[in-house]
Scaffold this motif. Structure first.
Motif, PDB file in Angstrom:
ATOM      1  N   SER A 153       0.849  -1.195   0.000  1.00 35.57           N
ATOM      2  CA  SER A 153       0.000   0.000   0.000  1.00 35.57           C
ATOM      3  C   SER A 153       0.878   1.235   0.000  1.00 35.57           C
ATOM      4  N   MET A 154       0.255   2.381  -0.341  1.00 33.04           N
ATOM      5  CA  MET A 154       0.959   3.659  -0.316  1.00 33.04           C
ATOM      6  C   MET A 154       0.088   4.707   0.362  1.00 33.04           C
ATOM      7  N   GLN A 155       0.715   5.761   0.818  1.00 32.24           N
ATOM      8  CA  GLN A 155       0.007   6.870   1.446  1.00 32.24           C
ATOM      9  C   GLN A 155       0.659   8.187   1.051  1.00 32.24           C
ATOM     10  N   LEU A 156      -0.161   9.193   0.753  1.00 30.22           N
ATOM     11  CA  LEU A 156       0.302  10.540   0.482  1.00 30.22           C
ATOM     12  C   LEU A 156      -0.396  11.492   1.452  1.00 30.22           C
ATOM     13  N   ILE A 157       0.354  12.446   1.998  1.00 30.02           N
ATOM     14  CA  ILE A 157      -0.213  13.403   2.946  1.00 30.02           C
ATOM     15  C   ILE A 157       0.096  14.824   2.478  1.00 30.02           C
ATOM     16  N   SER A 214      -5.025  12.968   3.937  1.00 32.14           N
ATOM     17  CA  SER A 214      -4.246  11.736   3.857  1.00 32.14           C
ATOM     18  C   SER A 214      -4.961  10.740   2.944  1.00 32.14           C
ATOM     19  N   LEU A 215      -4.273  10.268   1.934  1.00 31.44           N
ATOM     20  CA  LEU A 215      -4.825   9.319   0.981  1.00 31.44           C
ATOM     21  C   LEU A 215      -4.017   8.042   0.997  1.00 31.44           C
ATOM     22  N   ALA A 216      -4.679   6.923   1.259  1.00 35.75           N
ATOM     23  CA  ALA A 216      -4.022   5.616   1.265  1.00 35.75           C
ATOM     24  C   ALA A 216      -4.649   4.733   0.202  1.00 35.75           C
ATOM     25  N   SER A 227       3.587  16.842   2.382  1.00 37.27           N
ATOM     26  CA  SER A 227       4.503  16.722   3.515  1.00 37.27           C
ATOM     27  C   SER A 227       5.067  15.333   3.709  1.00 37.27           C
ATOM     28  N   GLU A 228       4.391  14.318   3.130  1.00 38.93           N
ATOM     29  CA  GLU A 228       4.865  12.958   3.395  1.00 38.93           C
ATOM     30  C   GLU A 228       4.366  12.005   2.323  1.00 38.93           C
ATOM     31  N   GLY A 229       5.209  11.045   1.980  1.00 36.82           N
ATOM     32  CA  GLY A 229       4.820   9.941   1.109  1.00 36.82           C
ATOM     33  C   GLY A 229       5.319   8.652   1.739  1.00 36.82           C
TER      34      GLY A 229
END
Length: 440
Positions: A78-82, A437-439, A98-100
Motif C-alpha cells: 500500500s501507499m500513502q500521500l499526505i 491523507s490518501l491511502a 509533507s509525506e509519502g
C-alpha cells in the motif's frame, strides 16, 4: 543556565516533534489489509482510517496480520500521500506534500506476517528524506489449548517498544505523547527516544481471549546504521545494555463495549553520549481504555496512559556552577477522548503532561522540565466502510490544533532570552494543521 545554542537546539527539537506529531497521520488502516481479509477498514478502526483499533483489529494484529478471506494471494503493498497546510503561531504558514509512505504489510504464510513502513518526509526546497519507519514482523502459533482454554503464542521483531502492542494505547502506536525538553523512554516524542532507532524481539501470548503478556529485549542501532536508515544521529538514543521490556494486560470484549487495563515496563542501562557514563533508567506505567461501540453509529473511545521513569545518573556534572542531581524521575501522562459518528465524522481531544524532578543544572534557571499541551482534532473519513464507494483506497481530512500552555517549566519566556532579545512563550509553539491523507 542552559547555553543559548542549547536552548535553540531544544526549540528546533520541539518544533520538529510538533511537525512529526501533527504533520504525519501515520496510517494504520492500510488498504492492503482490507484487500487481504475482505473486511473494510472500519472493521479494524473505529474512524475507518485509524489509528485506534477495534477489538476485531486487535485480534488481527495478535494473529500476526495473517487473517485472509481465502480468495487467493493478495499483494501486501500500500501507499500513502499526505498533503498538509501548517499555520504555526510563530513562523510562516506553508502548504506542501509533507509525506509519502510505502507499506509492505500483510500475510506471507499462515503463521508469518508483518508491517513495514518506509516514510519520505518533506525537508524543504522540494526535497524529501526517506527513512525506515515502523517495523513489526511476526510469527504466530494459533489455535492452541492451555488447560482447555484458547491460546496463541507469537514472536514479534520490531523497532519501537509499544508499537506492537495489540490494544494500541501506548504512545508508540497512538502517536500521542507529551513533547518537551525531556520525557520517558516509552514516549516517542521525547528527545533521543527509542522509536525506530532500536531493534528488538519479544515473545507474546494471549490466554482465554482476555489475558495478554509480552516479554522482550532491545538494543540501539549503531549510529552509522541510523544514518543509512534516514535518521539524524543527533537524535541517537545512546548505547543500551541489559534492556528488558514487559507488558501485561487484561482485555474484555463485550461486543458492544470493550475495556482494558494494563501495565508496561522497560529497564535499561544507557550511555548518552555513547562514550559517557551509564545511566540506569526504569519505566513503569499503566493504561486504561474503554470503547463504546454499540451498533457502530456512535462510537466513544477513552484512553489514559501514565508512565513514570526513574533515573539513576552515572554522573552528576557541574553545569553553570551548579551540580546536577545524581538521580531523578520523569512522569508522562496522556488522556484522550474520541467520538466518531457513523465511522466517518469524528472529534478527538487529548491532554498531555510531562513533569520531572527539579534540577537547575540539567534544565536551566527554572529547574523544571514541566510541559503541558493539548491537541484538538476534527476529522472526516468518506471511505473505508462496507458501504463505501471503494474499498481499495481510503481518505482522511483532518483539522488539528496543537496548543502549549507550559514548556520548560514556564508559560512565558520559556528559554530565558537575554536582554534585548525577543522571548519565546509557550504559546509560540502552538500550531494549526489541516491534512489530507490518501491511502491506496
Amino acid at each position: 543556565m542552559l547555553p543559548i545554542s542549547h536552548r535553540r537546539h531544544i526549540l528546533r527539537a520541539a518544533l520538529a516533534t510538533l511537525l512529526l506529531l501533527l504533520g504525519s497521520t501515520a496510517a494504520h488502516a492500510i488498504p492492503a489489509y482490507a484487500r487481504q481479509t475482505g473486511a473494510s477498514c472500519a472493521d479494524c478502526h473505529a474512524g475507518s482510517y485509524g489509528p485506534a483499533l477495534t477489538p476485531y483489529g486487535m485480534r488481527f494484529k495478535l494473529n500476526g496480520y495473517t487473517d485472509t478471506d481465502g480468495k487467493g494471494h493478495k499483494i501486501p503493498l500500500s501507499m500513502q500521500l499526505i498533503e498538509s497546510h501548517s499555520a504555526p503561531a510563530r513562523g510562516d504558514s506553508s502548504t506542501q506534500l509533507s509525506e509519502g509512505d510505502l507499506y509492505l504489510a500483510g500475510r506471507l504464510t499462515d503463521q508469518v506476517g508483518g508491517y513495514v513502513k518506509i516514510e519520505a518526509d518533506h525537508t524543504g526546497h522540494n526535497t524529501y528524506n526517506p527513512r525506515l519507519s515502523n517495523v513489526d514482523l511476526r510469527f504466530v502459533a494459533k489455535d492452541l489449548k492451555v488447560h482447555g482454554k484458547d491460546a496463541l503464542l507469537g514472536v514479534s521483531v520490531n523497532n519501537s517498544p509499544g508499537f506492537n502492542d495489540p490494544i494500541g494505547a501506548l504512545p508508540s502506536f497512538s502517536n500521542l505523547g507529551p513533547s518537551g525538553v525531556t520525557g520517558t523512554l516509552l514516549n516517542p516524542s521525547s528527545p533521543n527516544s527509542l522509536a525506530n532507532r532500536v531493534i528488538g524481539a519479544s515473545v507474546y501470548g494471549l490466554y482465554d481471549s482476555n489475558w495478554y503478556g509480552e516479554l522482550g529485549t532491545y538494543r540501539a542501532l549503531p549510529t552509522s546504521q541510523q544514518d543509512r536508515l534516514g535518521y539524524n544521529v543527533a537524535g541517537d538514543p545512546g548505547r543500551l545494555s541489559d534492556t528488558g521490556y514487559f507488558r501485561l494486560a487484561y482485555m474484555k470484549d463485550m461486543k458492544r463495549q470493550f475495556f482494558s487495563a494494563g501495565v508496561v515496563g522497560l529497564t535499561t542501562k544507557r550511555q548518552l553520549p555513547r562514550s559517557g557514563p551509564s545511566d540506569d533508567l526504569t519505566d513503569l506505567g499503566y493504561d486504561l481504555t474503554y470503547q463504546y461501540l454499540g451498533n457502530r453509529e456512535h462510537i466513544v473511545q477513552v484512553a489514559y496512559v501514565n508512565i513514570l521513569e526513574r533515573r539513576d545518573y552515572g554522573s552528576a556534572p557541574v553545569i553553570g556552577g551548579v551540580q546536577a542531581r545524581d538521580h531523578g524521575n520523569v512522569h508522562d501522562q496522556t488522556a484522550s477522548v474520541t467520538y466518531t459518528f457513523k465511522q466517518s465524522y469524528g472529534l478527538s481531544v487529548s491532554h498531555m503532561k510531562s513533569t520531572g524532578s527539579n534540577d537547575v543544572a540539567r534544565y536551566g534557571p527554572s529547574g523544571s522540565p514541566d510541559t503541558t499541551s493539548n491537541v484538538l482534532t476534527v476529522f472526516w473519513t468518506p471511505f473505508g466502510r462496507d458501504d463505501s464507494y471503494t474499498s481499495i483506497a481510503n481518505l482522511k481530512l483532518a483539522a488539528n490544533w496543537f496548543r502549549f500552555t507550559r514548556f520548560n517549566g514556564r508559560g512565558d519566556d520559556i528559554f530565558f532570552a537575554p536582554p534585548g532579545a525577543r522571548p519565546t512563550n509557550a504559546g509560540d509553539l502552538n500550531a494549526f494543521f489541516v491534512t489530507a491523507s490518501l491511502a491506496f
